[in-house]
Scaffold this motif. Structure first.
Motif, PDB file in Angstrom:
ATOM      1  N   UNK A 178       0.834  -1.211   0.000  1.00 30.46           N
ATOM      2  CA  UNK A 178       0.000   0.000   0.000  1.00 30.46           C
ATOM      3  C   UNK A 178       0.867   1.258   0.000  1.00 30.46           C
ATOM      4  N   UNK A 179       1.928   1.255   0.796  1.00 26.62           N
ATOM      5  CA  UNK A 179       2.806   2.426   0.859  1.00 26.62           C
ATOM      6  C   UNK A 179       3.529   2.633  -0.476  1.00 26.62           C
ATOM      7  N   UNK A 180       4.010   1.547  -1.073  1.00 28.16           N
ATOM      8  CA  UNK A 180       4.706   1.660  -2.363  1.00 28.16           C
ATOM      9  C   UNK A 180       3.756   2.155  -3.449  1.00 28.16           C
ATOM     10  N   UNK A 181       2.500   1.690  -3.406  1.00 26.60           N
ATOM     11  CA  UNK A 181       1.511   2.139  -4.394  1.00 26.60           C
ATOM     12  C   UNK A 181       1.204   3.623  -4.206  1.00 26.60           C
ATOM     13  N   UNK A 182       1.162   4.073  -2.949  1.00 31.52           N
ATOM     14  CA  UNK A 182       0.950   5.492  -2.677  1.00 31.52           C
ATOM     15  C   UNK A 182       2.109   6.325  -3.205  1.00 31.52           C
ATOM     16  N   UNK A 183       3.331   5.853  -3.013  1.00 30.20           N
ATOM     17  CA  UNK A 183       4.504   6.568  -3.511  1.00 30.20           C
ATOM     18  C   UNK A 183       4.543   6.599  -5.039  1.00 30.20           C
ATOM     19  N   UNK A 184       3.860   5.656  -5.671  1.00 29.63           N
ATOM     20  CA  UNK A 184       3.839   5.602  -7.136  1.00 29.63           C
ATOM     21  C   UNK A 184       2.693   6.405  -7.732  1.00 29.63           C
ATOM     22  N   UNK A 185       1.632   6.609  -6.960  1.00 25.39           N
ATOM     23  CA  UNK A 185       0.433   7.267  -7.505  1.00 25.39           C
ATOM     24  C   UNK A 185       0.034   8.540  -6.771  1.00 25.39           C
ATOM     25  N   UNK A 186       0.426   8.687  -5.510  1.00 24.94           N
ATOM     26  CA  UNK A 186       0.029   9.846  -4.729  1.00 24.94           C
ATOM     27  C   UNK A 186      -1.387   9.787  -4.194  1.00 24.94           C
ATOM     28  N   UNK A 187      -2.047   8.637  -4.286  1.00 32.47           N
ATOM     29  CA  UNK A 187      -3.434   8.531  -3.837  1.00 32.47           C
ATOM     30  C   UNK A 187      -3.543   8.650  -2.319  1.00 32.47           C
TER      31      UNK A 187
END
Length: 344
Positions: A178-187
Motif C-alpha cells: 500500500x505504501x509503495x503504491x501510494x509513492x507511485x500514484x500519490x493517492x
C-alpha cells in the motif's frame, strides 16, 4: 406531566398546543432538573403556538439537520466523531445559549489535549453549524464569533528515496504494498484502502477515482507508472473485489502499531501515512513535473494546494536567472582595467 427514564436519563413526553407530539431527552439523571426542563419546554411550546414566537431550537436539532444535509461531505464521518465529543458540552443547550464563553471553554479544553490545528477543526465545525442555523435555516438571529487558534506553518514532510526504501523493507507485506503504491500514484489513504479491481485497467495502465470517492468531489484518472503496475500484478488473485486486503478484508487503518514500529526501526521520526502523498508530490516537482501537471495527477481542487511544493522546483527558472549572469563580474573587470590604465 409525563416524565420517564431511559437508562439513567429522564425524558419528557407531552402533546404540544398544535397537536404535535413532543418527546425529548432532558439530558439529566436528576428528576428535579428534568421537571424544570419539562415545564420550561411546555411554556415555550405554548408561546410559539399562541403568541407566534419563533421556536427555540436546540444544538441537537441543529446537529441532526446538519448531518442530514451534509451527508455527501467527504469527511462526513469525521464530523460525526467531532460532534459526539462536542455533545458533552453542547448537547443540552439551545442554540441561543451557545455563547462566546461556552465556545472559548471548549477551545481551551481541546487545545490542552491536542494541537492548534486539531482544535481548530472542532471550532470550525461549531462555526459552520451556527452560521447555517443563522443564514440558511433562520433559527437564530445572530451567531457568536468563533476565534480560531493561530496555526504555525510547517514544512512539507517528505522522505528521500533511500529513506523510503528502508521504510518499505521494514513494513509488513500488506502495508508495504500500500505504501509503495501510494509513492507511485500519490493517492490518499482511503482511496488506496478501498481501491477495487473494477476501477483499474492494467492494459491501459490507468485507474479511476470516482467523484464520491474524491475529497474534492471531482472524478479524476490516475495514470499508473511501471512501479504501480508491478504492485498491482503482485496483488492479482488475492481478493476478488479489493486490491489491498489483510485477512480477506480492506485495510481500513494504516497508522497502526505495525506502522509505528516500522518507522522506529527505519529511524524515521515525525512522519504520518499522509506524508507518503507529500513525498510523492515532492519527488515529482524535483524531477521536473510542472505544478499544473501535479494538480491534475493528484486530483487537487485548487492551485493553492500544490503551491506548497513550489519551493522544491527551481529548474524552470534557470533560464531567467541567466539574464543577469556575468553582469557583476563584467563590471568588476572593467573597473579594474580602467584603474590599471590610469596608473592607479
Amino acid at each position: 406531566m409525563a416524565l420517564f427514564k431511559r437508562g439513567d436519563v429522564w425524558w419528557v413526553r407531552f402533546i404540544a398546543p398544535n397537536g404535535r407530539r413532543i418527546r425529548r431527552s432532558t439530558g439529566t439523571s436528576d428528576e428535579e432538573q428534568a421537571r424544570e426542563y419539562h415545564d420550561r419546554l411546555k411554556v415555550e411550546q405554548w408561546r410559539v403556538h399562541w403568541l407566534g414566537e419563533k421556536p427555540r431550537r436546540t444544538w441537537q436539532e441543529a446537529v441532526v439537520r446538519w448531518l442530514n444535509e451534509r451527508d455527501d461531505k467527504a469527511d462526513h464521518q469525521k464530523d460525526v466523531g467531532k460532534l459526539r465529543w462536542l455533545d458533552q458540552y453542547l448537547g443540552r443547550l439551545y442554540l441561543d445559549q451557545v455563547s462566546r464563553d461556552v465556545i472559548d471553554e471548549i477551545a481551551g479544553v481541546k487545545k490542552a489535549t491536542a494541537s492548534a490545528s486539531t482544535a481548530n477543526r472542532y471550532l470550525a465545525l461549531i462555526r459552520a453549524i451556527l452560521r447555517a442555523a443563522r443564514d440558511e435555516w433562520e433559527w437564530i438571529e445572530r451567531a457568536p464569533r468563533v476565534r480560531l487558534f493561530r496555526e504555525p506553518k510547517k514544512r512539507v514532510r517528505w522522505l528521500t528515496e533511500q529513506e523510503a526504501a528502508i521504510l518499505l523493507r521494514e513494513l509488513p507485506e500488506h502495508l508495504a504494498d500500500m505504501a509503495a503504491f501510494t509513492l507511485a500514484t500519490g493517492l490518499r489513504q482511503r482511496n488506496v484502502s478501498y481501491l477495487r479491481w473494477d476501477q483499474l485497467s492494467l492494459e491501459r495502465r490507468i485507474a479511476w477515482i470516482y467523484a464520491d470517492q474524491s475529497k474534492s468531489r471531482k472524478a479524476f484518472a490516475v495514470p499508473l507508472n511501471g512501479d504501480a503496475v508491478t504492485i498491482l500484478r503482485r496483488r492479482l488473485g488475492q481478493h476478488d473485489t479489493f486490491v489491498f486486503t489483510y485477512k480477506d478484508a480492506p485495510v481500513d487503518r494504516t497508522s497502526t502499531k505495525a506502522w509505528q514500529n516500522a518507522l522506529r526501526r527505519a529511524g524515521i521520526q515525525d512522519f504520518r501515512w499522509h506524508d507518503l502523498r507529500h513525498t510523492w508530490a515532492s519527488w515529482h516537482v524535483q524531477k521536473g513535473t510542472s505544478l499544473q501537471e501535479l494538480l491534475e495527477l493528484g486530483g487537487w481542487s485548487s492551485y493553492d494546494m500544490v503551491l506548497r511544493y513550489a519551493h522544491l522546483a527551481g529548474e524552470h527558472l534557470h533560464s531567467a536567472a541567466g539574464n543577469v549572469q556575468g553582469t557583476i563580474l563584467a563590471q568588476s573587470k572593467n573597473e579594474k582595467g580602467l584603474r590599471l590604465a590610469a596608473g592607479l
